[in-house]
Design an enzyme around this catalytic site. Sequence first.
Site, PDB file in Angstrom:
ATOM      1  N   HIS A 181       7.898 -26.686  12.592  1.00  0.00           N
ATOM      2  CA  HIS A 181       9.307 -27.074  12.516  1.00  0.00           C
ATOM      3  C   HIS A 181       9.615 -28.406  13.220  1.00  0.00           C
ATOM      4  O   HIS A 181      10.281 -29.279  12.660  1.00  0.00           O
ATOM      5  CB  HIS A 181      10.203 -25.979  13.102  1.00  0.00           C
ATOM      6  CG  HIS A 181       9.882 -24.609  12.590  1.00  0.00           C
ATOM      7  ND1 HIS A 181       9.536 -24.368  11.287  1.00  0.00           N
ATOM      8  CD2 HIS A 181       9.868 -23.394  13.199  1.00  0.00           C
ATOM      9  CE1 HIS A 181       9.316 -23.068  11.113  1.00  0.00           C
ATOM     10  NE2 HIS A 181       9.507 -22.460  12.269  1.00  0.00           N
TER      11      HIS A 181
ATOM     12  N   ARG B  52       0.800  -1.226   0.000  1.00  0.00           N
ATOM     13  CA  ARG B  52       0.000   0.000   0.000  1.00  0.00           C
ATOM     14  C   ARG B  52       0.835   1.279   0.000  1.00  0.00           C
ATOM     15  O   ARG B  52       0.348   2.350  -0.300  1.00  0.00           O
ATOM     16  CB  ARG B  52      -0.891   0.000   1.235  1.00  0.00           C
ATOM     17  CG  ARG B  52      -2.296  -0.459   0.885  1.00  0.00           C
ATOM     18  CD  ARG B  52      -3.294  -0.008   1.880  1.00  0.00           C
ATOM     19  NE  ARG B  52      -2.786  -0.173   3.231  1.00  0.00           N
ATOM     20  CZ  ARG B  52      -3.530  -0.545   4.250  1.00  0.00           C
ATOM     21  NH1 ARG B  52      -4.795  -0.815   4.072  1.00  0.00           N
ATOM     22  NH2 ARG B  52      -3.032  -0.656   5.452  1.00  0.00           N
TER      23      ARG B  52
ATOM     24  N   LYS C 293       3.583 -19.712   7.279  1.00  0.00           N
ATOM     25  CA  LYS C 293       2.865 -20.110   8.475  1.00  0.00           C
ATOM     26  C   LYS C 293       2.404 -18.866   9.250  1.00  0.00           C
ATOM     27  O   LYS C 293       2.964 -17.807   9.008  1.00  0.00           O
ATOM     28  CB  LYS C 293       3.739 -21.010   9.341  1.00  0.00           C
ATOM     29  CG  LYS C 293       4.875 -20.261  10.053  1.00  0.00           C
ATOM     30  CD  LYS C 293       5.438 -21.119  11.146  1.00  0.00           C
ATOM     31  CE  LYS C 293       5.576 -20.428  12.446  1.00  0.00           C
ATOM     32  NZ  LYS C 293       6.430 -19.299  12.594  1.00  0.00           N
TER      33      LYS C 293
ATOM     34  N   LYS D  22      16.746 -25.682   5.551  1.00  0.00           N
ATOM     35  CA  LYS D  22      18.075 -25.647   6.172  1.00  0.00           C
ATOM     36  C   LYS D  22      18.895 -26.817   5.627  1.00  0.00           C
ATOM     37  O   LYS D  22      18.381 -27.943   5.538  1.00  0.00           O
ATOM     38  CB  LYS D  22      17.958 -25.750   7.698  1.00  0.00           C
ATOM     39  CG  LYS D  22      17.356 -24.491   8.336  1.00  0.00           C
ATOM     40  CD  LYS D  22      17.333 -24.615   9.846  1.00  0.00           C
ATOM     41  CE  LYS D  22      16.533 -23.489  10.499  1.00  0.00           C
ATOM     42  NZ  LYS D  22      17.210 -22.210  10.578  1.00  0.00           N
TER      43      LYS D  22
ATOM     44  N   GLU E  92      16.232 -21.681  21.625  1.00  0.00           N
ATOM     45  CA  GLU E  92      16.562 -20.342  21.130  1.00  0.00           C
ATOM     46  C   GLU E  92      17.014 -19.475  22.296  1.00  0.00           C
ATOM     47  O   GLU E  92      16.477 -19.585  23.400  1.00  0.00           O
ATOM     48  CB  GLU E  92      15.329 -19.692  20.505  1.00  0.00           C
ATOM     49  CG  GLU E  92      14.842 -20.374  19.271  1.00  0.00           C
ATOM     50  CD  GLU E  92      13.779 -19.532  18.599  1.00  0.00           C
ATOM     51  OE1 GLU E  92      14.128 -18.730  17.723  1.00  0.00           O
ATOM     52  OE2 GLU E  92      12.603 -19.656  18.976  1.00  0.00           O
TER      53      GLU E  92
ATOM     54  N   LYS F 208      12.114 -20.356  24.200  1.00  0.00           N
ATOM     55  CA  LYS F 208      12.799 -19.079  23.977  1.00  0.00           C
ATOM     56  C   LYS F 208      13.527 -18.666  25.251  1.00  0.00           C
ATOM     57  O   LYS F 208      13.252 -19.186  26.330  1.00  0.00           O
ATOM     58  CB  LYS F 208      11.772 -18.008  23.603  1.00  0.00           C
ATOM     59  CG  LYS F 208      11.123 -18.263  22.251  1.00  0.00           C
ATOM     60  CD  LYS F 208      10.795 -16.958  21.543  1.00  0.00           C
ATOM     61  CE  LYS F 208      10.084 -17.205  20.233  1.00  0.00           C
ATOM     62  NZ  LYS F 208      10.971 -17.599  19.142  1.00  0.00           N
TER      63      LYS F 208
HETATM   64  C1  BG6 Z   1       9.944 -18.997  13.298  1.00  0.00           C
HETATM   65  C2  BG6 Z   1       9.260 -18.664  14.595  1.00  0.00           C
HETATM   66  O1  BG6 Z   1       9.126 -19.804  12.499  1.00  0.00           O
HETATM   67  O2  BG6 Z   1      11.166 -19.667  13.564  1.00  0.00           O
HETATM   68  C3  BG6 Z   1      10.163 -17.844  15.491  1.00  0.00           C
HETATM   69  O3  BG6 Z   1       8.068 -17.939  14.333  1.00  0.00           O
HETATM   70  C4  BG6 Z   1      11.492 -18.514  15.670  1.00  0.00           C
HETATM   71  O4  BG6 Z   1       9.555 -17.603  16.751  1.00  0.00           O
HETATM   72  C5  BG6 Z   1      12.093 -18.917  14.314  1.00  0.00           C
HETATM   73  O5  BG6 Z   1      12.362 -17.620  16.339  1.00  0.00           O
HETATM   74  C6  BG6 Z   1      13.327 -19.756  14.509  1.00  0.00           C
HETATM   75  O6  BG6 Z   1      13.975 -19.915  13.290  1.00  0.00           O
HETATM   76  P1  BG6 Z   1      15.554 -20.135  13.222  1.00  0.00           P
HETATM   77  O7  BG6 Z   1      15.808 -20.366  11.774  1.00  0.00           O
HETATM   78  O8  BG6 Z   1      16.177 -18.878  13.771  1.00  0.00           O
HETATM   79  O9  BG6 Z   1      15.839 -21.313  14.068  1.00  0.00           O
END
Ligand code: BG6
Length: 479
Positions: A240, A46, A148, A182, A216, A326
């Site tokens: 994932h 937009r 997603k 990956k 993470e 996280k």
């Molecule tokens: C995403 C999630 O799909 O994958 C995130 O929404 C997450 O919350 C991310 O941080 C992790 O991806 P990667 O490649 O950094 O492991």
Amino acid sequence: KTNTPFTIVIFGASGDLTVRKLMPALYHNFQKNRLPAGLRIVGFARRDWRDEDFREELKKGVQAHGASFEDAIWNELAPSIHYFRGDLDAAKDYRALQAHLDCLAPGATGCLYYLAVAPDFIGPVCAHLKAAGMAAETHGFRRVIIEKPFGRDLTSARALNREVHEAFAEHQVFRIDHYLGKETAQNIIFLRFANTFFEPVWNRRYVSNVQITVAEQVDVGRRGGYYDKAGVLRDMFQNHLMQLLALVSMEPPASLDADAIRNEKVKVLGTVRPISMADTVRGQYEGYRSAKDVAPDSQTPTYAAVKLFIDNWRWQGIPFYLRSGKAMIAKSSAIVVEFQPPPDVIFNLHGNQGFTPNFLSICIQPDEGIQLRFETKVPDTVAESRSVNMSHSYHEAFPGIVLPDAYERLLLDALKGDAALFARNDDIENAWHLMDPIIQGWDASSRVSPLEIYPRGSWGPKAADALLAKGGHAWRMGC
Ligand code: BG6
């Protein structure tokens, strides 16, 4: 290199995804001479931008997020980038876009639509594309890439699939899960099926348990608004972790064809036994509730661990432990296949305290590689043993090769029409089948696997260690 002239249209082109992922991926494919001559990249959003403004934004994105940037390459690519100002809700803007595309690239055959839009827009954008005659494959391919989340539960995922299928046939739909792009995830099929000595022991007779960790270090950052409604099961497990689980547990596909691979994944996820609520753990990192756009009394889990069983011939009775969270101590994603102990007859008289089980670690990231842990005799002792690693490191084995970002391969595959690394609709539904009851169980009662607050920079809730200890197992440090 593909030879069909094509156009990529990015809907929601002014968003973060375009500058952080999509454009760097397209740029690197161009740099590697993998895109056809005559390609057009068209951004639809937009904002009141001209082509030059859009190009400038993208250039900054590639400079900031790409692996390498060369002015000369960029200058060659930039003229094929265009911007079209439009509203995702306005039917007339799609008709105008189609007219614009006809002018930009007369005779171009293929068209790939990337829906970098909020989930609520996926259905409507597909409907608009169909209404504007942009979904039918009368003049070359028409494909759509969807990000997603694919729904928030099984019911909404099915509804979304129906909406998408109103406009596009399944072979036109590419549901992206960047974990499948990956290198280390792609390599799981090679490790298992391009070698002879892993597969014979890859079953209940030799394996004692399998562990999948996606830890993470980052917290929710500025994504609180989205995350607080999603939680870790929707954000990481449904997609994932379920995909990694399928890759590590599936039967050998007959070929690398998309359907051959996806049939096996669907088959194996379809045999996962419903997960017992007693085998789930949920946690939330300390301080999550004060993150921006997070409810002050939020019960949203930022960590989960589950134990599950696959009721098929290969895996019956073998626990699979999955965890992700996280604000954990480290960024570390790994799959550990732990093997059964050897018979305890030879060494037990010599005071050995017990061996570390043999295990194979597939390090997904960040130290990409594979390690095999096994026992060895300590030199200059009578019968002392210690566990050591046999290691493969991508960086050592392939010096100078920068592991490409997942989007690079995935975009190229979508352009070629190869959906092997994309999720199919039944894949998605199987994953929701497994996640839905846990999400509902947790929502219904705070007493079921109560939410444990875990310190930032830790390995998550203590209950996750107890989950493995119940079965006589322990989390292995994969990488
Ligand atoms: C995403 C999630 O799909 O994958 C995130 O929404 C997450 O919350 C991310 O941080 C992790 O991806 P990667 O490649 O950094 O492991």
